[in-house]
Design an enzyme around this catalytic site. Sequence first.
Site, PDB file in Angstrom:
ATOM      1  N   TYR A 128       0.828  -1.222   0.000  1.00 35.39           N
ATOM      2  CA  TYR A 128       0.000   0.000   0.000  1.00 35.39           C
ATOM      3  C   TYR A 128       0.856   1.263   0.000  1.00 35.39           C
ATOM      4  O   TYR A 128       0.484   2.259   0.637  1.00 35.39           O
ATOM      5  CB  TYR A 128      -0.902   0.057   1.241  1.00 35.39           C
ATOM      6  CG  TYR A 128      -1.786  -1.130   1.477  1.00 35.39           C
ATOM      7  CD1 TYR A 128      -2.694  -1.542   0.526  1.00 35.39           C
ATOM      8  CD2 TYR A 128      -1.722  -1.827   2.674  1.00 35.39           C
ATOM      9  CE1 TYR A 128      -3.511  -2.628   0.751  1.00 35.39           C
ATOM     10  CE2 TYR A 128      -2.542  -2.916   2.911  1.00 35.39           C
ATOM     11  CZ  TYR A 128      -3.435  -3.307   1.942  1.00 35.39           C
ATOM     12  OH  TYR A 128      -4.250  -4.373   2.180  1.00 35.39           O
ATOM     13  N   TYR A 175     -14.288  -4.956   4.100  1.00 27.69           N
ATOM     14  CA  TYR A 175     -12.908  -5.280   3.673  1.00 27.69           C
ATOM     15  C   TYR A 175     -12.604  -6.690   4.172  1.00 27.69           C
ATOM     16  O   TYR A 175     -12.674  -6.964   5.377  1.00 27.69           O
ATOM     17  CB  TYR A 175     -11.879  -4.296   4.245  1.00 27.69           C
ATOM     18  CG  TYR A 175     -10.477  -4.725   3.864  1.00 27.69           C
ATOM     19  CD1 TYR A 175      -9.968  -4.459   2.586  1.00 27.69           C
ATOM     20  CD2 TYR A 175      -9.683  -5.457   4.741  1.00 27.69           C
ATOM     21  CE1 TYR A 175      -8.704  -4.896   2.205  1.00 27.69           C
ATOM     22  CE2 TYR A 175      -8.419  -5.895   4.369  1.00 27.69           C
ATOM     23  CZ  TYR A 175      -7.933  -5.614   3.100  1.00 27.69           C
ATOM     24  OH  TYR A 175      -6.691  -6.067   2.737  1.00 27.69           O
ATOM     25  N   ASP A 228     -16.401 -12.935   9.316  1.00 27.67           N
ATOM     26  CA  ASP A 228     -14.975 -12.640   9.180  1.00 27.67           C
ATOM     27  C   ASP A 228     -14.547 -11.910  10.458  1.00 27.67           C
ATOM     28  O   ASP A 228     -14.742 -10.707  10.591  1.00 27.67           O
ATOM     29  CB  ASP A 228     -14.758 -11.778   7.929  1.00 27.67           C
ATOM     30  CG  ASP A 228     -13.320 -11.286   7.797  1.00 27.67           C
ATOM     31  OD1 ASP A 228     -12.505 -11.553   8.705  1.00 27.67           O
ATOM     32  OD2 ASP A 228     -13.015 -10.626   6.784  1.00 27.67           O
ATOM     33  N   LYS A 243      -4.809 -12.711  12.394  1.00 28.87           N
ATOM     34  CA  LYS A 243      -4.281 -11.574  13.164  1.00 28.87           C
ATOM     35  C   LYS A 243      -3.956 -11.937  14.617  1.00 28.87           C
ATOM     36  O   LYS A 243      -2.941 -12.572  14.877  1.00 28.87           O
ATOM     37  CB  LYS A 243      -5.240 -10.392  13.081  1.00 28.87           C
ATOM     38  CG  LYS A 243      -5.265  -9.754  11.682  1.00 28.87           C
ATOM     39  CD  LYS A 243      -5.924  -8.401  11.674  1.00 28.87           C
ATOM     40  CE  LYS A 243      -6.067  -7.820  10.279  1.00 28.87           C
ATOM     41  NZ  LYS A 243      -4.907  -7.129   9.786  1.00 28.87           N
TER      42      LYS A 243
HETATM   43  C1  LIG Z   1     -11.773  -8.145   8.530  1.00 28.92           C
HETATM   44  C2  LIG Z   1     -10.530  -8.531   7.781  1.00 28.92           C
HETATM   45  N1  LIG Z   1     -10.542  -9.631   7.021  1.00 28.92           N
HETATM   46  C3  LIG Z   1      -9.455 -10.040   6.352  1.00 28.92           C
HETATM   47  C4  LIG Z   1      -8.278  -9.316   6.401  1.00 28.92           C
HETATM   48  C5  LIG Z   1      -7.070  -9.779   5.633  1.00 28.92           C
HETATM   49  O1  LIG Z   1      -6.104 -10.271   6.502  1.00 28.92           O
HETATM   50  P1  LIG Z   1      -4.570 -10.388   6.023  1.00 28.92           P
HETATM   51  O2  LIG Z   1      -4.060  -8.992   5.943  1.00 28.92           O
HETATM   52  O3  LIG Z   1      -3.915 -11.196   7.097  1.00 28.92           O
HETATM   53  O4  LIG Z   1      -4.581 -11.080   4.717  1.00 28.92           O
HETATM   54  C6  LIG Z   1      -8.227  -8.159   7.174  1.00 28.92           C
HETATM   55  C7  LIG Z   1      -6.986  -7.360   7.244  1.00 28.92           C
HETATM   56  O5  LIG Z   1      -6.955  -6.260   7.691  1.00 28.92           O
HETATM   57  C8  LIG Z   1      -9.378  -7.752   7.883  1.00 28.92           C
HETATM   58  O6  LIG Z   1      -9.389  -6.648   8.630  1.00 28.92           O
END
Ligand SMILES: Cc1ncc(COP(=O)(O)O)c(C=O)c1O
Length: 433
Positions: A15, A143, A249, A278
Site C-alpha cells: 500500500y 474489507y 470474518d 491476526k
Molecule cells: C476483517 C478482515 N478480514 C481479512 C483481512 C485480511 O487479513 P490479512 O491482511 O492477514 O490477509 C483483514 C486485514 O486487515 C481484515 O481486517
Amino acid sequence: MSLNERDGAHVWHPYTQMLTQAPLLPIVRGEGVYLYTEDGRKILDGISSWWVNIHGHSHPKLNAALAAQAQQIEQVIFAGCTHRPAVELAERLVEVMPPGLNRVFYSDNGSTAVEAAIKMAAQYWRNRGEPQRSGVIALHHAYHGDTVGAMSASEDSVFTRAFTPLLFPVPRAHSPYCYRCPLDLKRATCRIDCLGDLERRLAEHGERTAAVLIEPMLQGAGGMIVWPAEFLGGVRQICDRYGVLLIADEVLTGFGRTGRMFACEHAQVTPDILCLSKALTAGYLPLGVTAATDAIYQAFLSTDRGRAFFHGHSYTANPLACAVAIASLELFHESDVLGRVGRLEQQLRAGLEPLRALPCVGDVRVIGGIGVVELAGDSGYLADIGTRLGAAFLERNLLLRPLGNIVYFMPPYAITDAETEWALAQIGDVLDS
Ligand SMILES: Cc1ncc(COP(=O)(O)O)c(C=O)c1O
C-alpha cells in the site's frame, strides 16, 4: 548505510507509493507497547502493528513457547501428517469459539481464511447437490483481504479498483453505518431499517447464494464502523429465513478486540463459518483459521475423494504459529485479559467522547479496545488529511495510521492506563490544532 537507505535499494512495501513515501521507521526492537528505532526513538504502537498484537511485543511467555516449539518441529506438511500444536490449538479454539463451531481448518493469513470460507461455502452446496448456490452476498464498506475472492467480496475502493476485471460479481447490501446512514435515519429512532436491503438482495439472489459474508460488529478497513448488535442478530435471522450460510470474518475482531472473545457474542450469534487470523497468534506469526459447524463438515465426507475440500497452503497449520497461539490463549486464562479490554474501553470512551465538541470531529465510536474519531468533511482512504495526521502523531512518537479522515487508536491490550492517557492526550492535541 542506514536501514532506510538499504531498504530503498531493493524493497517494495505494501500500500505504499514508493516515489513519495516519507522515510520509513527502521524498527530494531519491540517491548510491551513500544517500538524502538535504529536512530534511538521509542514509539508507542497505537495500531497493534496492523491490528495483530494483543499482549505486547516480544512477550516472555510467547517467546518461550516459540523457542520451545522450534526445538521440536518447526514445520511439516499438513496433508497426511498432524502435530500436537495443531491438534491442541483446535481443541482450545473449539472451547472458546461460539458454540457449534467444532471443526478447524487451518491456513496462513486473514485473506486466505476468508478465501477458504468462500470456497468452503460454495463446495458445501455443490456437495449437497445445489451447485447453483455458489455466490456470496457482502456488505458495503466491507474489507475482507487482498486475494481475488476476498477482494471481490470487499467494497469497491482504492484497494480493489486496479483489479476490477479480475473480480467476480458480489451483490452488496447496506451496512449499519449510523453516522452516514444509507437511509438518512437516526439511530435513536430507527428500527435497524437498513437490514431490509440485505433481505431484498436475498429475495432477488437467494437461490444462487451460498453465503452472506460479514465483519460482525466492526467493519475495519472500510471505515472502523461500529454496528448496533441488533443488526448482527438480524443478519443471522435473515440468513436462516433464506437458508443461506453466514460467514463471520473475525480476522480483526477475534480474540477480544471488541470486548468479547468473539464479536459474534455481542448478539449470541453462531455463524456457520468463522474466519480468524491476526490476534490468533498474538501478532507473532501468520496463521489463519476457517472454523465450521459439524453440518458443514459432514457435507464433505464421502467415499468420493473428489468431494474433499481442495484447498491448502504450504504453511498450513505451521507448528511454530500454532504453539504461540496456544500460549496466547493461556494468557487469556492466566490473567483477566477481557477485563483489561473492558477497562480500556471505558478509558477510550472517557477520553474520546469530549472530542465531539471540536469543529473538525464528525463522529466518535468506541468498541472494546478500539477508539475511532471520524473527521467531518472529505472521506476516503486517500484523503490527504490522513497522511498529514499520521505524520503529526509520529512527531509525538505515537504510531497511528488514519484511514483517510478516520483516526483510530487500537493499541495492544497490554497498554497501561498511563500510556493510554498519554496517547489520548496526543490525539486530542493534534486534532485540536
Ligand atoms: C476483517 C478482515 N478480514 C481479512 C483481512 C485480511 O487479513 P490479512 O491482511 O492477514 O490477509 C483483514 C486485514 O486487515 C481484515 O481486517
